[in-house]
Design a protein around this motif. Structure first.
Motif, PDB file in Angstrom:
ATOM      1  N   ALA A 168       0.859  -1.183   0.000  1.00 14.23           N
ATOM      2  CA  ALA A 168       0.000   0.000   0.000  1.00 14.23           C
ATOM      3  C   ALA A 168       0.898   1.236   0.000  1.00 14.23           C
ATOM      4  O   ALA A 168       1.730   1.393   0.893  1.00 14.23           O
ATOM      5  CB  ALA A 168      -0.911  -0.008   1.216  1.00 14.23           C
ATOM      6  N   VAL A 169       0.721   2.078  -1.010  1.00 17.68           N
ATOM      7  CA  VAL A 169       1.566   3.265  -1.172  1.00 17.68           C
ATOM      8  C   VAL A 169       0.804   4.484  -0.660  1.00 17.68           C
ATOM      9  O   VAL A 169      -0.358   4.698  -1.031  1.00 17.68           O
ATOM     10  CB  VAL A 169       1.963   3.453  -2.649  1.00 17.68           C
ATOM     11  CG1 VAL A 169       2.847   4.686  -2.807  1.00 17.68           C
ATOM     12  CG2 VAL A 169       2.687   2.219  -3.167  1.00 17.68           C
ATOM     13  N   PHE A 170       1.452   5.288   0.169  1.00 17.67           N
ATOM     14  CA  PHE A 170       0.844   6.491   0.731  1.00 17.67           C
ATOM     15  C   PHE A 170       1.713   7.701   0.420  1.00 17.67           C
ATOM     16  O   PHE A 170       2.946   7.602   0.395  1.00 17.67           O
ATOM     17  CB  PHE A 170       0.682   6.361   2.248  1.00 17.67           C
ATOM     18  CG  PHE A 170      -0.166   5.193   2.674  1.00 17.67           C
ATOM     19  CD1 PHE A 170      -1.538   5.285   2.695  1.00 17.67           C
ATOM     20  CD2 PHE A 170       0.431   3.996   3.047  1.00 17.67           C
ATOM     21  CE1 PHE A 170      -2.321   4.203   3.078  1.00 17.67           C
ATOM     22  CE2 PHE A 170      -0.339   2.914   3.433  1.00 17.67           C
ATOM     23  CZ  PHE A 170      -1.722   3.018   3.442  1.00 17.67           C
TER      24      PHE A 170
ATOM     25  N   GLU B 230      -5.518   8.808   2.192  1.00 13.60           N
ATOM     26  CA  GLU B 230      -6.514   9.547   1.431  1.00 13.60           C
ATOM     27  C   GLU B 230      -7.734   8.652   1.189  1.00 13.60           C
ATOM     28  O   GLU B 230      -7.690   7.442   1.449  1.00 13.60           O
ATOM     29  CB  GLU B 230      -5.904  10.026   0.119  1.00 13.60           C
ATOM     30  CG  GLU B 230      -4.736  10.989   0.338  1.00 13.60           C
ATOM     31  CD  GLU B 230      -4.032  11.359  -0.956  1.00 13.60           C
ATOM     32  OE1 GLU B 230      -4.438  12.347  -1.590  1.00 13.60           O
ATOM     33  OE2 GLU B 230      -3.090  10.645  -1.334  1.00 13.60           O
ATOM     34  N   PRO B 231      -8.849   9.224   0.713  1.00 18.30           N
ATOM     35  CA  PRO B 231     -10.087   8.437   0.639  1.00 18.30           C
ATOM     36  C   PRO B 231      -9.962   7.128  -0.124  1.00 18.30           C
ATOM     37  O   PRO B 231     -10.418   6.078   0.340  1.00 18.30           O
ATOM     38  CB  PRO B 231     -11.065   9.403  -0.054  1.00 18.30           C
ATOM     39  CG  PRO B 231     -10.579  10.754   0.330  1.00 18.30           C
ATOM     40  CD  PRO B 231      -9.089  10.645   0.373  1.00 18.30           C
ATOM     41  N   GLN B 232      -9.352   7.148  -1.303  1.00 17.71           N
ATOM     42  CA  GLN B 232      -9.295   5.911  -2.082  1.00 17.71           C
ATOM     43  C   GLN B 232      -8.285   4.922  -1.514  1.00 17.71           C
ATOM     44  O   GLN B 232      -8.450   3.721  -1.649  1.00 17.71           O
ATOM     45  CB  GLN B 232      -8.977   6.220  -3.553  1.00 17.71           C
ATOM     46  CG  GLN B 232      -9.044   5.018  -4.479  1.00 17.71           C
ATOM     47  CD  GLN B 232     -10.412   4.350  -4.521  1.00 17.71           C
ATOM     48  OE1 GLN B 232     -11.391   4.885  -4.016  1.00 17.71           O
ATOM     49  NE2 GLN B 232     -10.477   3.172  -5.103  1.00 17.71           N
ATOM     50  N   SER B 233      -7.247   5.425  -0.836  1.00 19.75           N
ATOM     51  CA  SER B 233      -6.336   4.485  -0.190  1.00 19.75           C
ATOM     52  C   SER B 233      -7.051   3.767   0.952  1.00 19.75           C
ATOM     53  O   SER B 233      -6.797   2.592   1.216  1.00 19.75           O
ATOM     54  CB  SER B 233      -5.068   5.189   0.314  1.00 19.75           C
ATOM     55  OG  SER B 233      -5.351   6.347   1.049  1.00 19.75           O
ATOM     56  N   GLU B 234      -7.979   4.447   1.605  1.00 27.65           N
ATOM     57  CA  GLU B 234      -8.787   3.791   2.633  1.00 27.65           C
ATOM     58  C   GLU B 234      -9.719   2.764   2.000  1.00 27.65           C
ATOM     59  O   GLU B 234      -9.908   1.660   2.536  1.00 27.65           O
ATOM     60  CB  GLU B 234      -9.584   4.838   3.405  1.00 27.65           C
ATOM     61  CG  GLU B 234     -10.326   4.279   4.598  1.00 27.65           C
ATOM     62  CD  GLU B 234     -10.965   5.357   5.449  1.00 27.65           C
ATOM     63  OE1 GLU B 234     -11.694   5.002   6.394  1.00 27.65           O
ATOM     64  OE2 GLU B 234     -10.738   6.560   5.188  1.00 27.65           O
ATOM     65  N   THR B 235     -10.277   3.098   0.842  1.00 29.57           N
ATOM     66  CA  THR B 235     -11.182   2.170   0.159  1.00 29.57           C
ATOM     67  C   THR B 235     -10.452   0.887  -0.244  1.00 29.57           C
ATOM     68  O   THR B 235     -10.944  -0.221   0.001  1.00 29.57           O
ATOM     69  CB  THR B 235     -11.782   2.839  -1.089  1.00 29.57           C
ATOM     70  OG1 THR B 235     -12.559   3.973  -0.682  1.00 29.57           O
ATOM     71  CG2 THR B 235     -12.686   1.873  -1.843  1.00 29.57           C
ATOM     72  N   VAL B 236      -9.287   1.005  -0.875  1.00 36.67           N
ATOM     73  CA  VAL B 236      -8.575  -0.197  -1.319  1.00 36.67           C
ATOM     74  C   VAL B 236      -8.064  -0.991  -0.121  1.00 36.67           C
ATOM     75  O   VAL B 236      -7.947  -2.220  -0.185  1.00 36.67           O
ATOM     76  CB  VAL B 236      -7.430   0.149  -2.299  1.00 36.67           C
ATOM     77  CG1 VAL B 236      -7.981   0.760  -3.573  1.00 36.67           C
ATOM     78  CG2 VAL B 236      -6.392   1.069  -1.669  1.00 36.67           C
ATOM     79  N   TRP B 237      -7.767  -0.301   0.984  1.00 42.95           N
ATOM     80  CA  TRP B 237      -7.349  -1.014   2.189  1.00 42.95           C
ATOM     81  C   TRP B 237      -8.491  -1.904   2.686  1.00 42.95           C
ATOM     82  O   TRP B 237      -8.286  -3.055   3.064  1.00 42.95           O
ATOM     83  CB  TRP B 237      -6.930  -0.018   3.264  1.00 42.95           C
ATOM     84  CG  TRP B 237      -6.289  -0.650   4.455  1.00 42.95           C
ATOM     85  CD1 TRP B 237      -6.917  -1.181   5.555  1.00 42.95           C
ATOM     86  CD2 TRP B 237      -4.889  -0.846   4.674  1.00 42.95           C
ATOM     87  NE1 TRP B 237      -6.000  -1.684   6.439  1.00 42.95           N
ATOM     88  CE2 TRP B 237      -4.750  -1.486   5.928  1.00 42.95           C
ATOM     89  CE3 TRP B 237      -3.746  -0.527   3.942  1.00 42.95           C
ATOM     90  CZ2 TRP B 237      -3.501  -1.823   6.450  1.00 42.95           C
ATOM     91  CZ3 TRP B 237      -2.513  -0.865   4.467  1.00 42.95           C
ATOM     92  CH2 TRP B 237      -2.396  -1.502   5.696  1.00 42.95           C
ATOM     93  N   ARG B 238      -9.713  -1.357   2.695  1.00 47.30           N
ATOM     94  CA  ARG B 238     -10.869  -2.147   3.131  1.00 47.30           C
ATOM     95  C   ARG B 238     -11.128  -3.305   2.163  1.00 47.30           C
ATOM     96  O   ARG B 238     -11.541  -4.394   2.584  1.00 47.30           O
ATOM     97  CB  ARG B 238     -12.109  -1.264   3.229  1.00 47.30           C
ATOM     98  CG  ARG B 238     -11.977  -0.086   4.183  1.00 47.30           C
ATOM     99  CD  ARG B 238     -11.695  -0.515   5.594  1.00 47.30           C
ATOM    100  NE  ARG B 238     -11.460   0.633   6.464  1.00 47.30           N
ATOM    101  CZ  ARG B 238     -10.627   0.649   7.474  1.00 47.30           C
ATOM    102  NH1 ARG B 238      -9.925  -0.438   7.768  1.00 47.30           N
ATOM    103  NH2 ARG B 238     -10.475   1.724   8.217  1.00 47.30           N
ATOM    104  N   GLN B 239     -10.914  -3.073   0.874  1.00 50.94           N
ATOM    105  CA  GLN B 239     -11.058  -4.168  -0.081  1.00 50.94           C
ATOM    106  C   GLN B 239     -10.068  -5.292   0.238  1.00 50.94           C
ATOM    107  O   GLN B 239     -10.427  -6.474   0.210  1.00 50.94           O
ATOM    108  CB  GLN B 239     -10.829  -3.662  -1.512  1.00 50.94           C
ATOM    109  CG  GLN B 239     -11.958  -2.815  -2.073  1.00 50.94           C
ATOM    110  CD  GLN B 239     -11.627  -2.312  -3.467  1.00 50.94           C
ATOM    111  OE1 GLN B 239     -10.786  -1.435  -3.652  1.00 50.94           O
ATOM    112  NE2 GLN B 239     -12.276  -2.867  -4.459  1.00 50.94           N
ATOM    113  N   ALA B 240      -8.832  -4.919   0.539  1.00 49.04           N
ATOM    114  CA  ALA B 240      -7.834  -5.931   0.893  1.00 49.04           C
ATOM    115  C   ALA B 240      -8.212  -6.646   2.183  1.00 49.04           C
ATOM    116  O   ALA B 240      -7.968  -7.850   2.335  1.00 49.04           O
ATOM    117  CB  ALA B 240      -6.455  -5.275   1.014  1.00 49.04           C
TER     118      ALA B 240
END
Length: 687
Positions: free
Chosen positions: A110-112, A119-129
């Motif tokens: 996960a790149v930040f 950021e919002p989409q990094s939170e979204t992909v984290w939840r997907q993972a």
């Protein structure tokens, strides 16, 4: 760079890493991918997003727009390990590409952004993972930017994503002076020099020695709190050795209790070698993941990651190329060779494998065979779609496909030339086959062809593909959103009788239904409260099936109905004329009649919007959001900018990017992600 305490036992599966790169748009994940390819010697020049020279963003639209649109698979080698890497999109409109990729991955980076943090989409992909149970490590990128702050980024990971961030590096220098990192496990400095490839290793700089020791102690304490073995050593020796730390970090990464945090600057090629070392050291191989579960004859079955087991693979991507159709597979068990026959479990047909290809974005290398743990592309299968299972004909198995989100935005599409109408239908079918999050339908009343997707950009990309890839000039209508209907006030005791006599066997079904609201996000529930066997169980199931069919069209405007509970309270049968078909029909028409008697509410899709603007433009942005019926949910001030979050109806976001740029003189940016449905205003208010 590799050290004895990091090494795994060498076995074929143990040397494979199936890895995804996840991030918010513009966090730098494509640049990270390009630097990985360069560092591993897979490419001999550094691909740049702004120059359009990247390997993974090879599609013309990706290079024109400067963003990742399609998940791209590449393969490289590092320290005796094969790394199969998928660079995923960061824009919310392409979240389904991320979902399909995560379904077949064993680990992820996960790149930040070191300035923006989570950021919002990094939170979204984290939840997907999280949903797929994919272990992750974190890479805080862009430490050379003005305002970069590793500690603030780590704090946002702790606050918004909730795992324990375990920082294993200390930056050397800040912003333009960022030159390297201190490896806290080995207490060694790793530095990079502009214009020189490779990393130099040396002692920790004296000015950072005390800080590095404090950070190492903090890391030991954090790991000891989470890991029993590390705690035992910490209590006995008052410290945790590097080998114990490495083993504990590997286990905590696998369980998801902790996330290893590294840092660097991908653009300046700083931090990539230790990131690759961490991928090998902490993320699992296919053998380190649980056996894949599937369904065989209605019963659950497990298949181990064993080349000698029966073949089973999941299709996660289908791509049309100038030379034919490519089917991308993650092989979970068994082995395939060129010319083998496999079974498409969903379609119930056999397919022949033509070629097997090792993938490097738009380039391919032929293979004679592929085994469990591999991610490859094959030619030959014609019926397979994303989510299909290919398996050994003598050992069938159906693997769970990745979920597909419901489209939320639609446009009308028509060919400019009437002679192209037939070609348009075929082109849309092929595009929808490659991207399951696109849906194509024909409106029965108007005959219009409607294309639905996950957002404006998603549909723009699809329309451009029609022009570029298929040579079709099309007219695209204004986007329209997909509404829903829900029950605000229910009804009780609605009686419906289905009686039909047409000369042969008759049809008779009598049902009594109660309908109650479940709330906007309640979905659909069906219950039976029938006593005394007045409606047999097989007829109850038929009533439920009929009710589900009735949900397709609500009474307000023909939209799908959600947020209700239907209870079958009574009914009766006829000794000769009752059947499952009759009760299914009664359920369908009975619920339609009940919905007409209910008080119904129209729902519209809404999005969570995060707007980043200069502080002097906040008032203008707030006024514009209010005009779009947005509700502000929070705001914060960051260095040089203000961040406003709001919930906005999706219809209010059409054209918002252009409006925001004009109102902030090009200095404002925003991201949006779907966040469900909310009551829509009455037609008079909307007008």
């Amino acid at each position: 760079m590799r050290h004895a305490y990091d090494r795994h036992p060498v076995d074929p599966l143990g040397t494979v890493r199936n890895l995804g790169i996840l991030a918010h748009v513009d966090a730098g994940k494509t640049t990270v991918t390009e630097r990985i390819l360069y560092t591993t010697g897979t490419t001999h020049r550094r691909g740049e997003v702004h120059d359009g020279t990247t390997v993974t963003d090879f599609d013309p639209q990706e290079r024109d727009r400067g963003i990742t649109i399609f998940a791209a698979a590449v393969s490289c080698a590092w320290d005796g390990h094969r790394v199969n890497l998928i660079d995923t999109p960061g824009h919310v409109d392409f979240a389904d590409e991320v979902e399909r990729s995560l379904r077949v991955l064993d680990g992820a980076v996960a790149v930040f952004d070191a300035v923006a943090g989570v950021e919002p989409q990094s939170e979204t992909v984290w939840r997907q993972a999280d949903r797929h149970g994919v272990p992750r490590i974190a890479f805080v990128n862009k430490l050379d930017r003005a305002g970069a702050d590793l500690d603030a980024a780590v704090a946002s990971i702790r606050k918004r994503l909730h795992p324990a961030p375990l920082v294993v590096q200390l930056p050397i220098g800040t912003e333009d002076g960022f030159t390297g990192v201190v490896d806290l496990l080995r207490m060694r400095a790793l530095t990079w020099t502009d214009g020189c490839d490779g990393v130099a290793e040396g002692p920790v700089p004296k000015e950072l020695d005390e800080q590095a020791r404090q950070r190492r102690r903090l890391l030991e304490e954090q790991v000891a709190e989470l890991h029993a073995g590390a705690l035992e050593e910490f209590c006995t020796a008052s410290q945790v050795s590097a080998p114990t730390l490495a083993a504990a970090l590997r286990e905590l990464t696998g369980s998801g209790e902790g996330v290893v945090v590294l840092c660097g600057s991908a653009y300046r090629n700083r931090g990539i070698e230790p990131l690759l070392d961490a991928v090998v050291a902490y993320l699992p191989s296919p053998a380190g993941r649980p056996p894949v579960r599937g369904v065989l004859d209605g019963a659950d079955e497990e298949r181990p990651a064993d080349p000698a087991a029966p073949f089973a693979a999941l299709v996660f991507k289908v791509q049309a190329t100038p030379t034919g159709r490519l089917t991308y597979l993650r092989i979970y068990s068994g082995t395939i060779e060129k010319g083998d026959t496999v079974r498409d479990a969903g379609a119930g047909r056999t397919e022949r494998i033509g070629r097997i290809l090792r993938v490097r974005a738009d380039r391919h290398a032929p293979l004679e065979r592929a085994v469990a743990g591999d991610i490859v592309a094959v030619t030959g299968p014609r019926s397979a779609r994303a989510g299909s299972t290919l398996c050994a004909p003598g050992a069938p198995l159906v693997l769970e496909p990745p979920g597909v989100a419901d489209p939320v935005v639609s446009v009308a599409v028509e060919a400019r030339r009437g002679t192209d109408t037939g070609r348009l239908a075929g082109a849309l079918a092929r595009i929808a086959e490659e991207d399951p999050s696109l849906a194509v339908r024909t409106e029965p009343e108007t005959g219009q062809t409607v294309l639905s997707g996950m957002g404006e950009l998603h549909l723009e990309v699809a329309a451009e593909r029609l022009r570029r890839d298929h040579g079709l000039e099309v007219n695209v209508g204004r986007p329209a959103v997909s509404h829903r209907e829900t029950v605000a006030r229910g009804v009780s005791g609605l009686v419906f009788r289905h009686v039909k006599q047409d000369g042969g066997a008759g049809q008779f079904a009598h049902v009594v239904l109660d309908v109650a609201p479940l709330g906007v996000d309640g979905g659909f529930e069906f219950r039976s409260a029938v006593v005394g066997g007045r409606v047999p169980q097989e007829y109850v199931r038929a009533v439920e099936a009929g009710c589900r069919e009735a949900l397709a069209e609500g009474p307000l405007g023909g939209h799908r109905v959600t947020g209700l509970r239907v209870t079958l309270t009574d009914g009766s049968t006829h000794v000769k004329d009752s059947s499952e078909t009759a009760f299914r029909t009664a359920g369908r028409f009975g619920l339609r009649e009940a919905l007409r008697a209910c008080a119904m509410t129209l729902l519209e899709p809404v999005a969570e919007v995060t707007v980043t603007v200069p502080e002097d433009a906040v008032g203008t942005v707030l006024g514009d959001l209010a005009a779009r019926r947005g509700q502000v949910t929070g705001s914060e001030v960051r260095p040089g900018a203000a961040v406003v979050t709001a919930t906005v109806p999706l219809t209010g976001l059409f054209g918002y990017a252009t409006r925001l740029r004009s109102r902030t003189r090009g200095r404002g940016t925003f991201t949006a992600r779907p966040s469900g449905y909310a009551p829509a205003p009455a037609p008079s208010a909307a007008a």
